[in-house]
Write an enzyme that holds these catalytic residues in place. Structure first.
Site, PDB file in Angstrom:
ATOM      1  N   LYS A  45       0.686  -1.112   0.095  1.00  0.00           N
ATOM      2  CA  LYS A  45       0.073   0.069   0.095  1.00  0.00           C
ATOM      3  C   LYS A  45       0.714   1.330  -0.076  1.00  0.00           C
ATOM      4  CE  LYS A  45      -4.133  -1.508   2.319  1.00  0.00           C
ATOM      5  NZ  LYS A  45      -3.745  -2.974   1.952  1.00  0.00           N
ATOM      6  N   ASP A  50      -1.209  -2.006  -4.007  1.00  0.00           N
ATOM      7  CA  ASP A  50      -2.615  -2.056  -3.725  1.00  0.00           C
ATOM      8  C   ASP A  50      -3.250  -0.907  -4.012  1.00  0.00           C
ATOM      9  OD1 ASP A  50      -1.675  -4.368  -2.541  1.00  0.00           O
ATOM     10  OD2 ASP A  50      -2.259  -4.165  -0.454  1.00  0.00           O
ATOM     11  N   GLN A 102     -10.344  -1.420  -8.797  1.00  0.00           N
ATOM     12  CA  GLN A 102     -11.719  -1.813  -7.911  1.00  0.00           C
ATOM     13  C   GLN A 102     -12.807  -1.932  -8.703  1.00  0.00           C
ATOM     14  OE1 GLN A 102     -10.845   1.236  -5.235  1.00  0.00           O
ATOM     15  NE2 GLN A 102     -10.259  -0.107  -3.211  1.00  0.00           N
ATOM     16  N   ARG A 138      -4.488  -6.305 -11.312  1.00  0.00           N
ATOM     17  CA  ARG A 138      -5.091  -7.252 -10.326  1.00  0.00           C
ATOM     18  C   ARG A 138      -6.492  -6.603 -10.236  1.00  0.00           C
ATOM     19  NH1 ARG A 138      -2.001  -7.356  -5.096  1.00  0.00           N
ATOM     20  NH2 ARG A 138      -3.487  -5.893  -4.404  1.00  0.00           N
ATOM     21  N   LYS A 183     -12.937  -6.645  -6.180  1.00  0.00           N
ATOM     22  CA  LYS A 183     -14.311  -6.013  -6.056  1.00  0.00           C
ATOM     23  C   LYS A 183     -14.148  -4.660  -5.193  1.00  0.00           C
ATOM     24  CE  LYS A 183     -17.232  -9.969  -6.375  1.00  0.00           C
ATOM     25  NZ  LYS A 183     -18.292 -10.876  -5.698  1.00  0.00           N
ATOM     26  N   GLY A 184     -13.161  -4.653  -4.468  1.00  0.00           N
ATOM     27  CA  GLY A 184     -13.002  -3.541  -3.626  1.00  0.00           C
ATOM     28  C   GLY A 184     -13.285  -3.786  -1.981  1.00  0.00           C
ATOM     29  N   ALA A 185     -12.712  -3.045  -1.080  1.00  0.00           N
ATOM     30  CA  ALA A 185     -12.914  -3.437   0.387  1.00  0.00           C
ATOM     31  C   ALA A 185     -13.173  -2.347   1.335  1.00  0.00           C
ATOM     32  CB  ALA A 185     -11.649  -4.098   0.853  1.00  0.00           C
ATOM     33  N   LYS A 241     -24.209  -5.736  -4.563  1.00  0.00           N
ATOM     34  CA  LYS A 241     -23.413  -6.745  -5.176  1.00  0.00           C
ATOM     35  C   LYS A 241     -23.537  -7.129  -6.374  1.00  0.00           C
ATOM     36  CE  LYS A 241     -22.400 -11.557  -4.177  1.00  0.00           C
ATOM     37  NZ  LYS A 241     -21.136 -11.958  -4.770  1.00  0.00           N
ATOM     38  N   THR A 254     -10.383 -12.765  -6.826  1.00  0.00           N
ATOM     39  CA  THR A 254     -11.735 -12.992  -6.148  1.00  0.00           C
ATOM     40  C   THR A 254     -11.907 -14.538  -5.475  1.00  0.00           C
ATOM     41  OG1 THR A 254     -14.217 -12.687  -6.431  1.00  0.00           O
ATOM     42  CG2 THR A 254     -12.849 -13.390  -8.209  1.00  0.00           C
ATOM     43  N   ARG A 310     -12.281  -7.807   6.721  1.00  0.00           N
ATOM     44  CA  ARG A 310     -12.488  -9.012   6.239  1.00  0.00           C
ATOM     45  C   ARG A 310     -13.666  -9.596   6.878  1.00  0.00           C
ATOM     46  NH1 ARG A 310      -8.605  -7.794   3.687  1.00  0.00           N
ATOM     47  NH2 ARG A 310     -10.361  -7.256   2.082  1.00  0.00           N
TER      48      ARG A 310
HETATM   49  C1  LIG Z   1      -5.374 -11.180  -3.851  1.00  0.00           C
HETATM   50  C2  LIG Z   1      -6.163 -10.174  -3.204  1.00  0.00           C
HETATM   51  C3  LIG Z   1      -5.741  -8.785  -3.271  1.00  0.00           C
HETATM   52  C4  LIG Z   1      -6.518  -7.785  -2.710  1.00  0.00           C
HETATM   53  N1  LIG Z   1      -6.075  -6.626  -2.677  1.00  0.00           N
HETATM   54  C5  LIG Z   1      -7.179  -5.470  -2.677  1.00  0.00           C
HETATM   55  C6  LIG Z   1      -6.599  -4.118  -2.663  1.00  0.00           C
HETATM   56  O1  LIG Z   1      -5.530  -4.005  -2.974  1.00  0.00           O
HETATM   57  N2  LIG Z   1      -7.722  -3.257  -2.468  1.00  0.00           N
HETATM   58  C7  LIG Z   1      -8.895  -3.635  -2.068  1.00  0.00           C
HETATM   59  O2  LIG Z   1      -9.625  -2.651  -1.791  1.00  0.00           O
HETATM   60  N3  LIG Z   1      -9.293  -4.712  -1.854  1.00  0.00           N
HETATM   61  C8  LIG Z   1      -8.442  -5.708  -2.189  1.00  0.00           C
HETATM   62  N4  LIG Z   1      -8.783  -7.057  -1.891  1.00  0.00           N
HETATM   63  C9  LIG Z   1     -10.080  -7.434  -1.282  1.00  0.00           C
HETATM   64  C10 LIG Z   1     -11.334  -7.251  -2.112  1.00  0.00           C
HETATM   65  O3  LIG Z   1     -11.487  -6.226  -2.663  1.00  0.00           O
HETATM   66  C11 LIG Z   1     -12.458  -7.782  -1.613  1.00  0.00           C
HETATM   67  O4  LIG Z   1     -12.840  -7.046  -0.509  1.00  0.00           O
HETATM   68  C12 LIG Z   1     -12.348  -9.393  -1.393  1.00  0.00           C
HETATM   69  O5  LIG Z   1     -11.712 -10.027  -2.176  1.00  0.00           O
HETATM   70  C13 LIG Z   1     -13.725  -9.772  -1.123  1.00  0.00           C
HETATM   71  O6  LIG Z   1     -14.458  -9.851  -2.236  1.00  0.00           O
HETATM   72  P1  LIG Z   1     -14.785 -11.307  -3.363  1.00  0.00           P
HETATM   73  O7  LIG Z   1     -14.302 -10.954  -4.455  1.00  0.00           O
HETATM   74  O8  LIG Z   1     -14.284 -12.276  -2.632  1.00  0.00           O
HETATM   75  O9  LIG Z   1     -16.181 -11.475  -3.324  1.00  0.00           O
HETATM   76  P2  LIG Z   1     -17.398 -11.242  -2.390  1.00  0.00           P
HETATM   77  O10 LIG Z   1     -18.654 -11.348  -3.032  1.00  0.00           O
HETATM   78  O11 LIG Z   1     -17.217 -10.722  -1.128  1.00  0.00           O
HETATM   79  O12 LIG Z   1     -17.425 -12.899  -1.768  1.00  0.00           O
HETATM   80  C14 LIG Z   1     -17.689 -13.969  -2.654  1.00  0.00           C
HETATM   81  C15 LIG Z   1     -17.569 -15.308  -1.585  1.00  0.00           C
HETATM   82  O13 LIG Z   1     -16.328 -15.393  -1.152  1.00  0.00           O
HETATM   83  C16 LIG Z   1     -16.274 -15.674   0.170  1.00  0.00           C
HETATM   84  N5  LIG Z   1     -15.606 -14.637   0.984  1.00  0.00           N
HETATM   85  C17 LIG Z   1     -15.423 -13.321   0.510  1.00  0.00           C
HETATM   86  N6  LIG Z   1     -14.483 -12.764   1.326  1.00  0.00           N
HETATM   87  C18 LIG Z   1     -14.631 -13.574   2.355  1.00  0.00           C
HETATM   88  C19 LIG Z   1     -14.055 -13.613   3.689  1.00  0.00           C
HETATM   89  N7  LIG Z   1     -13.401 -12.284   4.128  1.00  0.00           N
HETATM   90  N8  LIG Z   1     -14.065 -14.635   4.624  1.00  0.00           N
HETATM   91  C20 LIG Z   1     -14.549 -15.542   4.189  1.00  0.00           C
HETATM   92  N9  LIG Z   1     -15.240 -15.850   2.922  1.00  0.00           N
HETATM   93  C21 LIG Z   1     -15.027 -14.976   2.139  1.00  0.00           C
HETATM   94  C22 LIG Z   1     -17.682 -15.952   0.648  1.00  0.00           C
HETATM   95  O14 LIG Z   1     -17.775 -17.418   0.398  1.00  0.00           O
HETATM   96  C23 LIG Z   1     -18.345 -15.094  -0.536  1.00  0.00           C
HETATM   97  O15 LIG Z   1     -19.820 -15.379  -0.463  1.00  0.00           O
HETATM   98  C24 LIG Z   1      -7.873  -8.222  -2.389  1.00  0.00           C
HETATM   99  C25 LIG Z   1      -8.372  -9.501  -2.536  1.00  0.00           C
HETATM  100  C26 LIG Z   1      -7.635 -10.371  -2.802  1.00  0.00           C
HETATM  101  C27 LIG Z   1      -8.053 -11.693  -2.909  1.00  0.00           C
END
Ligand SMILES: Cc1cc2nc3c(=O)[nH]c(=O)nc-3n(C[C@H](O)[C@H](O)[C@H](O)COP(=O)(O)OP(=O)(O)OC[C@H]3O[C@@H](n4cnc5c(N)ncnc54)[C@H](O)[C@@H]3O)c2cc1C
Length: 299
Positions: free
Chosen positions: A88, A123, A152, A173, A176-178, A190, A219, A282
């Site tokens: 970051k 990031d 994102q 990379r 979805k965005g956190a 969603k 994802t 998370r």
């Molecule tokens: C390699 C990597 C790098 C990332 N870097 C960034 C970044 O630089 N900036 C940023 O804003 N975000 C980052 N993220 C986080 C991302 O934005 C999402 O918040 C996160 O990945 C959850 O979204 P999802 O795509 O898994 O979909 P979602 O729709 O949130 O989840 C889909 C399914 O995955 C599972 N799941 C998702 N999250 C969790 C969890 N925390 N615990 C347990 N099960 C879960 C569940 O079964 C859920 O139904 C990163 C994620 C990954 C994998």
């Protein structure tokens, strides 16, 4: 909660929370992350490391992190494992001096290039940093090709950002965005985020098809992953041309299944003492995780 100072001071001291965090990170040190990587390495899944901690308050802290990452490169080289680094910018002093951040980032990027020969990732943080991060990335890309950027899918602007960045042969990379972003700049539902992700994924797949660009789908969403795989097959991409990244401790069996099917898979391992805001994000992603923490309280 991720931004609450009182909670960030008190919650990490609670034993049951510390226990629950282990689900998502193997430990607070890079040694713990290296140890965890060995297990993935044995099943041919490479990893990417990120040290937790954001928005540092002095350039001295940024200096400490600069040396941390430079040392980390040596440790990764010594381990002989395929490990990338993702950082970051606010850890490297982005809030305090962009000039210094550039010096620190360039130094790490150059060392990653010469010692590891792989890609250094940036990031993407909250929306107040998006434009600055993209500008910074473009600047760094002029000197080094081994740098990738995270984008994102929940932001409306990302489609145009992706169009621009693909012209520069960037490694992207997509996540979805956190962060919690307002409705005037980000999709809130969603289903809308997922639709936009798939639209962006199609653009990314075309970039791989046409220029063999490195495009990463970060994802855990199985439905979305299936749609991406289906589309990739339809346009003629091979399994090894698709790269999925997931977080340590989430959907581990899916990670192994995809790797066994010949897709590229890389697992992001976080470590570090400042895990509170990251851990809150998370938990927010999946309410079931909160129950997991509470179960630890009573067990
Ligand atoms: C390699 C990597 C790098 C990332 N870097 C960034 C970044 O630089 N900036 C940023 O804003 N975000 C980052 N993220 C986080 C991302 O934005 C999402 O918040 C996160 O990945 C959850 O979204 P999802 O795509 O898994 O979909 P979602 O729709 O949130 O989840 C889909 C399914 O995955 C599972 N799941 C998702 N999250 C969790 C969890 N925390 N615990 C347990 N099960 C879960 C569940 O079964 C859920 O139904 C990163 C994620 C990954 C994998």
């Amino acid at each position: 909660m991720s931004e609450n100072k009182w909670l960030s001071h008190h919650i990490p001291k609670m034993k049951f929370v510390r226990e629950a965090v282990k689900k998502f990170m193997p430990g607070e040190t890079e040694e713990a992350a290296l140890e965890a990587s060995k297990k993935y390495f044995s099943i041919e899944i490479p990893t990417v490391f990120t040290k937790l901690g954001e928005n540092i308050i002095s350039l001295n802290d940024a200096e400490i992190l600069r040396y941390h990452y430079l040392n980390l490169v040596d440790k990764i080289k010594e381990s002989r494992m395929n490990i990338e680094i993702s950082v970051k910018l606010t850890q490297l002093g982005f809030d305090l001096s962009e000039e210094k951040t550039k010096i620190f980032a360039n130094e790490i990027v150059n060392k990653v290039d010469s010692e590891l020969g792989n890609t250094f990732f940036i990031d993407i943080e909250g929306s107040s940093y998006t434009q600055r991060t993209i500008n910074f990335y473009k600047g760094i890309l002029k000197d080094s090709q081994n740098v990738g950027l995270c984008l994102q899918a929940y932001l409306y602007r990302t489609e145009q950002d992706l169009i621009d960045l693909l012209k520069l042969n960037s490694s992207i990379r997509m996540v979805k965005g956190a962060y919690k972003e307002p409705a005037d700049i980000a999709f809130q539902k969603k289903i809308k985020v997922d639709e936009n992700y798939f639209l962006l994924a199609k653009m990314m797949m075309n970039a791989t098809l046409q220029k063999n660009s490195r495009m990463i789908y970060a994802t855990h969403d199985e439905k979305l992953i299936s749609k991406i795989i289906e589309e990739a097959k339809m346009i003629g991409l091979k399994n090894e041309q698709l790269e999925f990244q997931m977080l340590y401790g989430i959907k581990s069996s899916l990670q192994r299944k995809l790797a066994a099917e010949g897709f590229k898979v890389r697992v992001l391992i976080s470590y570090g003492q400042s895990w509170f805001p990251w851990y809150m994000r998370r938990l927010a992603e999946r309410p079931a995780n909160v129950w997991f923490v509470l179960k630890n309280l009573f067990s």
